[in-house]
Design a protein around this motif. Structure first.
Motif, PDB file in Angstrom:
ATOM      1  N   GLY A   3      87.118  11.695  49.479  1.00  0.00           N
ATOM      2  CA  GLY A   3      86.490  12.436  50.561  1.00  0.00           C
ATOM      3  C   GLY A   3      85.471  11.609  51.314  1.00  0.00           C
ATOM      4  N   SER A   4      85.640  10.275  51.276  1.00  0.00           N
ATOM      5  CA  SER A   4      84.689   9.404  51.954  1.00  0.00           C
ATOM      6  C   SER A   4      84.693   9.657  53.457  1.00  0.00           C
ATOM      7  N   ARG A   5      83.522   9.517  54.080  1.00  0.00           N
ATOM      8  CA  ARG A   5      83.416   9.688  55.522  1.00  0.00           C
ATOM      9  C   ARG A   5      83.570   8.353  56.237  1.00  0.00           C
ATOM     10  N   LEU A   6      83.478   7.262  55.474  1.00  0.00           N
ATOM     11  CA  LEU A   6      83.577   5.933  56.062  1.00  0.00           C
ATOM     12  C   LEU A   6      84.526   5.101  55.208  1.00  0.00           C
ATOM     13  N   VAL A   7      85.560   4.561  55.857  1.00  0.00           N
ATOM     14  CA  VAL A   7      86.555   3.789  55.108  1.00  0.00           C
ATOM     15  C   VAL A   7      86.693   2.420  55.744  1.00  0.00           C
ATOM     16  N   LEU A   8      86.548   1.372  54.923  1.00  0.00           N
ATOM     17  CA  LEU A   8      86.700   0.008  55.422  1.00  0.00           C
ATOM     18  C   LEU A   8      88.034  -0.551  54.930  1.00  0.00           C
ATOM     19  N   LEU A   9      88.893  -0.910  55.884  1.00  0.00           N
ATOM     20  CA  LEU A   9      90.226  -1.392  55.522  1.00  0.00           C
ATOM     21  C   LEU A   9      90.300  -2.888  55.774  1.00  0.00           C
ATOM     22  N   ASP A  10      90.630  -3.647  54.711  1.00  0.00           N
ATOM     23  CA  ASP A  10      90.717  -5.101  54.827  1.00  0.00           C
ATOM     24  C   ASP A  10      92.182  -5.482  54.989  1.00  0.00           C
ATOM     25  N   GLU A  11      92.591  -5.819  56.193  1.00  0.00           N
ATOM     26  CA  GLU A  11      93.964  -6.175  56.532  1.00  0.00           C
ATOM     27  C   GLU A  11      94.999  -5.180  56.008  1.00  0.00           C
ATOM     28  N   PRO A  12      94.942  -3.945  56.479  1.00  0.00           N
ATOM     29  CA  PRO A  12      95.897  -2.947  55.990  1.00  0.00           C
ATOM     30  C   PRO A  12      97.330  -3.281  56.373  1.00  0.00           C
ATOM     31  N   ALA A  13      97.537  -4.041  57.452  1.00  0.00           N
ATOM     32  CA  ALA A  13      98.898  -4.286  57.932  1.00  0.00           C
ATOM     33  C   ALA A  13      99.513  -5.543  57.324  1.00  0.00           C
ATOM     34  N   GLY A  14      98.726  -6.314  56.582  1.00  0.00           N
ATOM     35  CA  GLY A  14      99.224  -7.594  56.069  1.00  0.00           C
ATOM     36  C   GLY A  14     100.494  -7.451  55.247  1.00  0.00           C
ATOM     37  N   GLY A  15     101.544  -8.114  55.654  1.00  0.00           N
ATOM     38  CA  GLY A  15     102.790  -8.147  54.889  1.00  0.00           C
ATOM     39  C   GLY A  15     103.646  -6.892  54.973  1.00  0.00           C
ATOM     40  N   VAL A  16     103.241  -5.922  55.791  1.00  0.00           N
ATOM     41  CA  VAL A  16     104.010  -4.678  55.883  1.00  0.00           C
ATOM     42  C   VAL A  16     105.066  -4.814  56.989  1.00  0.00           C
ATOM     43  N   ASN A  17     106.286  -4.324  56.707  1.00  0.00           N
ATOM     44  CA  ASN A  17     107.340  -4.470  57.723  1.00  0.00           C
ATOM     45  C   ASN A  17     107.135  -3.510  58.899  1.00  0.00           C
ATOM     46  N   LEU A  18     107.892  -3.717  59.951  1.00  0.00           N
ATOM     47  CA  LEU A  18     107.613  -3.039  61.223  1.00  0.00           C
ATOM     48  C   LEU A  18     107.680  -1.521  61.167  1.00  0.00           C
ATOM     49  N   THR A  19     108.728  -0.962  60.536  1.00  0.00           N
ATOM     50  CA  THR A  19     108.816   0.502  60.480  1.00  0.00           C
ATOM     51  C   THR A  19     107.666   1.088  59.687  1.00  0.00           C
ATOM     52  N   MET A  20     107.369   0.438  58.543  1.00  0.00           N
ATOM     53  CA  MET A  20     106.291   0.911  57.704  1.00  0.00           C
ATOM     54  C   MET A  20     104.960   0.822  58.445  1.00  0.00           C
ATOM     55  N   LEU A  21     104.845  -0.203  59.284  1.00  0.00           N
ATOM     56  CA  LEU A  21     103.621  -0.447  60.029  1.00  0.00           C
ATOM     57  C   LEU A  21     103.324   0.706  60.988  1.00  0.00           C
ATOM     58  N   ALA A  22     104.356   1.141  61.688  1.00  0.00           N
ATOM     59  CA  ALA A  22     104.204   2.256  62.620  1.00  0.00           C
ATOM     60  C   ALA A  22     103.777   3.506  61.858  1.00  0.00           C
ATOM     61  N   ASP A  23     104.417   3.691  60.707  1.00  0.00           N
ATOM     62  CA  ASP A  23     104.116   4.822  59.844  1.00  0.00           C
ATOM     63  C   ASP A  23     102.652   4.817  59.426  1.00  0.00           C
ATOM     64  N   LEU A  24     102.197   3.632  58.963  1.00  0.00           N
ATOM     65  CA  LEU A  24     100.826   3.486  58.485  1.00  0.00           C
ATOM     66  C   LEU A  24      99.833   3.787  59.605  1.00  0.00           C
ATOM     67  N   ARG A  25     100.096   3.220  60.794  1.00  0.00           N
ATOM     68  CA  ARG A  25      99.176   3.411  61.905  1.00  0.00           C
ATOM     69  C   ARG A  25      99.092   4.880  62.285  1.00  0.00           C
TER      70      ARG A  25
END
Lengths: 322, 247, 292
Positions: B164-186
């Motif tokens: 339930g954090s109000r602040l989330v820091l993401l360190d390279e969330p897209a690194g190594g993820v393929n294109l379809t998965m990337l769209a999903d993640l975003r």
């Protein structure tokens, strides 16, 4: 395995173990029951297993190394021997042994865990040697190398436990309770936190898991299991001296847990069984036994680091798949 | 309105090398801030200083006005700041669902209650919700180590929201993820931001991903902020182009 | 005062021996993540190798010492590297730790079963003649020990800092990954570390045995002192281990004279506790980043 099946299997094992020293011929079963010495060995196995469960909590669940379990067993044993001789009831001595070793565990672990991995190993190593020096040198309280003799077996609710079978049942009951407590802990959210801090402390910390606190708790708790095992050991053997609490036996505790399978629930029982029975089996080769044991450990580590229980469960899993 | 995260004059050196030199910025409630910069520009060091993984030589970090500089990561997390790591960090021996429960369990009730209470520490429903939200429901009982890389990456991100954090820091969330998965993640991250107002700070190399996801960017080079503003503006900034081309 | 000076010199002599054991331990830990819980036994065994050469095969004394050092490098260096550490390091730190603990038991029991459980006298190179300078008397043997140990340490320092191979070894110790990227033959450097550790342990063994006799159980104390010296001095560098070893040697001798002999063994342990409480990075160590 589901909760109810594990409980059921545990209960079944408990009944079988309780019957081990009983002559069942009277009940139409051709089983004469274990003799006095067999019952003694079985009791020694249970006491060793309690201490080994503590080591397993520290090594297998929290991923730390302790080389002080024999020292904690010694503290429990000496405390119990000294205070019960002064007339304190065994129950009080048992609780005090657990509490004292828990507190010492906190005091040792807190500074050591601040630094870096493996410092706990060195601090516990030093502590073991220090305890051994105290056991040996402080004759006025520990009897020095002459030890303390004629330690009485306790009375439980007015039921004297002098008889070896009764004392065995008493130890078995305590072992069962302590096993249940540990089982409860490792399947609670605490156990999940243990897994996390062993596998990846950095990530665990970032998920709000206080790695230092949990590690400290497992170390103190594991040490308290050693202290309570010691409290049972003193009246079992009825005579204690410093030798079983030296550095060598502390190392053996660590080895037996890894041989049995560290991080598995049954590992300590298997490891303790081997550690107690192997010297009996190899009696003819007395001096060779430690040599054989050491080679066995090195071979196991190279080929089956999961220990005997890990190996067996892998075989069972392979059978189930094919 | 005060900022949710306030970073002031952070400095950090290793030996003689100054990795971060006096970085200050604010993050407002509900925004998605991107932190970009060439390799070695100090992004990761800055992140680690903010998150208590490293102790900064100078400067302060405040969350909701409270000074949290050099607080241990577990304390910071319990104050409502979550993170993910650059390299994938799920617990391979636990199931997907267990991973999620683990990520939330230290935030509910007391430690003693967790010892005596339910096995899921009261996080079961929340874990189910998160499994549904990240479309991992059918994999809930699989060991995390047996999931595909992209699925693990989703799980990794999902774990950051369990507390339930109000602040989330993401360190390279897209690194190594393929294109379809990337769209999903975003799309999932945007949905969380929109629906619950969680604030994000994202370090990312994938420019396309960052430009699409973030409402504001800051650009680091050689340990200093060289540009700050909406993605479209930053893209045209000559200093930024210079920093990237210069390397 | 003269008493104190005498104790100081004999303390430095034993301390220099401890330092040899501690340096090897530190190098091994840093270069190959091998925490050698059998380090004490590594210092116990070479003396027996020399005794075997002398008493079983009638090899002359000095030749036995050389043979013991070479045999140690083979057994405790090469064989240890390839038979025990090699296969286990991939399995993680715990199995390796356990294996070195088992190895310590194996070495101890082997010496006890195959050679003798009794303490053995060990000849010295230099006679025990006392030299008295300004009222302070020291034995020639002690001065010899001090000289040999110090020369070894100086040579090692020169090798590590002054030669290309030595610098490559230091790079490997500091960061194997980066060293590999920079083209350092990391595997060979690791092997060298094992060889150096074995040679240092053998030197320590041959120097310490004339003083304390050679006994199968000596490794327990020697190992503990090596660990403590390494931690007290500070783990990041070799000079930490040297300082730690010398400090413990001196304290040990002073304690034996001024405190009780019963708790002489406790001195390094108390030192360890104090250091971990008040200066966890060690006396000469640099503070590292937060562990978690």
């Amino acid at each position: 395995m589901s909760t109810s099946t594990s409980l059921l299997i545990g209960l079944l094992l408990l009944v079988l173990l309780a019957l081990a020293p009983v002559d069942l011929n009277d009940f139409g079963v051709p089983y004469p029951g274990l003799r006095r010495y067999g019952t003694y060995i079985l009791t020694l196995w249970l006491v060793t297993a309690i201490a080994a469960m503590g080591v397993n909590l520290i090594v297998g669940y929290a991923g730390q190394e302790t080389l002080a379990q024999a020292a904690f067993v010694g503290i429990g044993a000496y405390l119990t021997a000294i205070v019960t001789k002064a007339g304190v009831p065994f129950g009080v001595a048992f609780a005090a042994s657990g509490l004292l070793t828990f507190v010492i565990g906190i005091a040792l672990g807190f500074p050591a865990l601040r630094v870096q991995k493996h410092y706990l190993a060195f601090v516990t190593l030093a502590f073991t040697v220090l305890c051994w020096l105290v056991f040996r040198n402080e004759q006025w309280i520990t009897g020095g190398v002459m030890g303390i003799r004629d330690i009485e077996r306790p009375t439980f609710l007015g039921w004297p436990l002098r008889n070896h079978i009764r004392f065995y049942w008493f130890v078995l009951a305590i072992t069962a309770i302590m096993t249940f407590v540990l089982w409860w802990i490792v399947r609670s959210p605490w156990g999940r936190a243990f897994t996390a801090l062993r596998e990846n402390p950095l990530r665990a910390e970032s998920l709000g898991i206080d790695v230092r606190l949990y590690t400290l708790l497992t170390f103190a708790l594991g040490s308290a299991y050693g202290g309570m095992a010691g409290s049972l050991y003193a009246p079992l053997v009825e005579f204690i001296d410093p030798s079983p609490f030296a550095l060598g036996p502390s190392l053996l505790f660590m080895l037996m847990v890894v041989i049995g399978g560290s991080g598995t629930f049954l590992g300590p029982f298997v490891g303790a069984g081997i550690a107690v029975l192997l010297p009996e089996w190899l009696r003819a080769w007395e001096t060779w036994y430690l040599l054989i044991y050491a080679v066995l450990v090195m071979v196991m580590m190279a080929f089956f680091p999961g220990g005997i229980v890990g190996l067996l469960s892998r075989l069972v899993a392979r059978k189930a798949r094919s | 309105m005060t900022a949710l995260l306030e970073v002031r004059d952070i400095e950090k050196s290793f030996g003689g090398v100054r990795a971060v030199c006096g970085v200050s910025f604010d993050v407002r409630e509900g925004e998605i801030l991107g932190v970009i910069g060439p390799n070695g520009s100090g992004k990761s060091t800055l992140f680690n200083c903010i998150l208590g993984q490293l102790v900064p030589d100078r400067g302060t970090v405040r969350v909701n006005g409270r000074n949290v500089t050099a607080l241990r990561p577990s304390r910071l997390n319990r104050l409502g700041v979550s993170r993910t790591f650059q390299l994938l960090q799920v617990f391979p021996e636990l199931t997907a669902r267990e991973n999620l429960i683990l990520a939330g369990q230290e935030h509910r009730g007391s430690r003693l209650a967790r010892l005596f209470g339910a096995r899921d520490a009261g996080m079961g429903a929340e874990a189910d919700r998160m499994l549904d939200f990240f479309r991992l429901r059918r994999l809930e009982d699989e060991k995390a180590g047996s999931l595909s890389y992209g699925q693990q990456k989703l799980l990794d991100a999902a774990m950051a929201f369990m507390s339930g954090s109000r602040l989330v820091l993401l360190d390279e969330p897209a690194g190594g993820v393929n294109l379809t998965m990337l769209a999903d993640l975003r799309e999932r991250l945007e949905a969380i931001n929109r629906e619950t107002g969680v604030t994000f700070v994202v370090i990312e190399h994938n420019m396309e991903f960052v430009m699409a996801l973030c409402s504001r960017l800051i650009v680091l080079a050689e340990g200093r902020i060289i540009a700050e503003g909406p993605p479209a503006e930053v893209r045209r900034d000559p200093a930024v182009i210079e920093a990237y081309l210069g390397h | 005062m003269t008493d104190f000076l005498q104790l100081l010199i004999s303390g430095l002599a034993t301390g220099a021996i401890y330092a040899l054991a501690a340096i090897g331990f530190t190098l091994l830990w840093q270069t190959s993540q091998t925490i050698n819980f059998a380090q004490g036994e590594f210092v116990m065994v070479p003396a027996f190798l020399a005794l075997i050469a002398m008493r079983w095969f009638g090899v002359p004394f000095v030749a036995s010492l050389v043979l013991a050092i070479l045999a140690s490098m083979l057994l405790l260096g090469v064989a240890f590297r390839y038979i025990i550490v090699g296969p286990l390091i991939r399995r993680g730190v715990l199995p390796l730790v356990i294996s070195t603990i088992a190895l310590s038991i194996l070495l101890k029991e082997s010496v006890k079963d195959f050679y003798s459980a009794e303490a053995q006298t060990f000849p010295t190179l230099l006679p025990d003649t006392l030299i008295t300078v300004a009222g302070v008397s020291v034995s020639l043997a002690q001065l010899g020990v001090l000289a040999v140990a110090l020369v070894t340490i100086v040579l090692l320092q020169w090798f590590l800092a002054g030669t290309r191979t030595g610098r490559q070894m230091q790079a490997t110790a500091q960061n194997p990954t980066v060293a590999r990227i920079l083209g350092v033959p990391v595997e060979r450097m690791i092997l060298y570390t094992f060889l150096i550790n074995a040679a240092l342990a053998a030197m320590a063994s041959l120097l310490v045995s004339p003083i304390y006799l050679a006994k199968f159980s000596n490794g327990e104390t020697l190992g503990l002192i090596a660990f403590v010296a390494a931690i007290v001095g500070g783990f990041n560098q070799v000079r930490g281990a040297i300082a730690g070893g010398l400090l413990i040697g001196v304290l040990d001798n002073l304690a034996a004279a001024y405190v009780s002999t019963a708790y002489r063994q406790a001195i390094p342990l108390i030192l360890l506790v104090l250091v971990i409480l008040f200066r966890p990075q060690g006396l000469l160590g640099r503070k590292e980043e937060r562990a978690v």
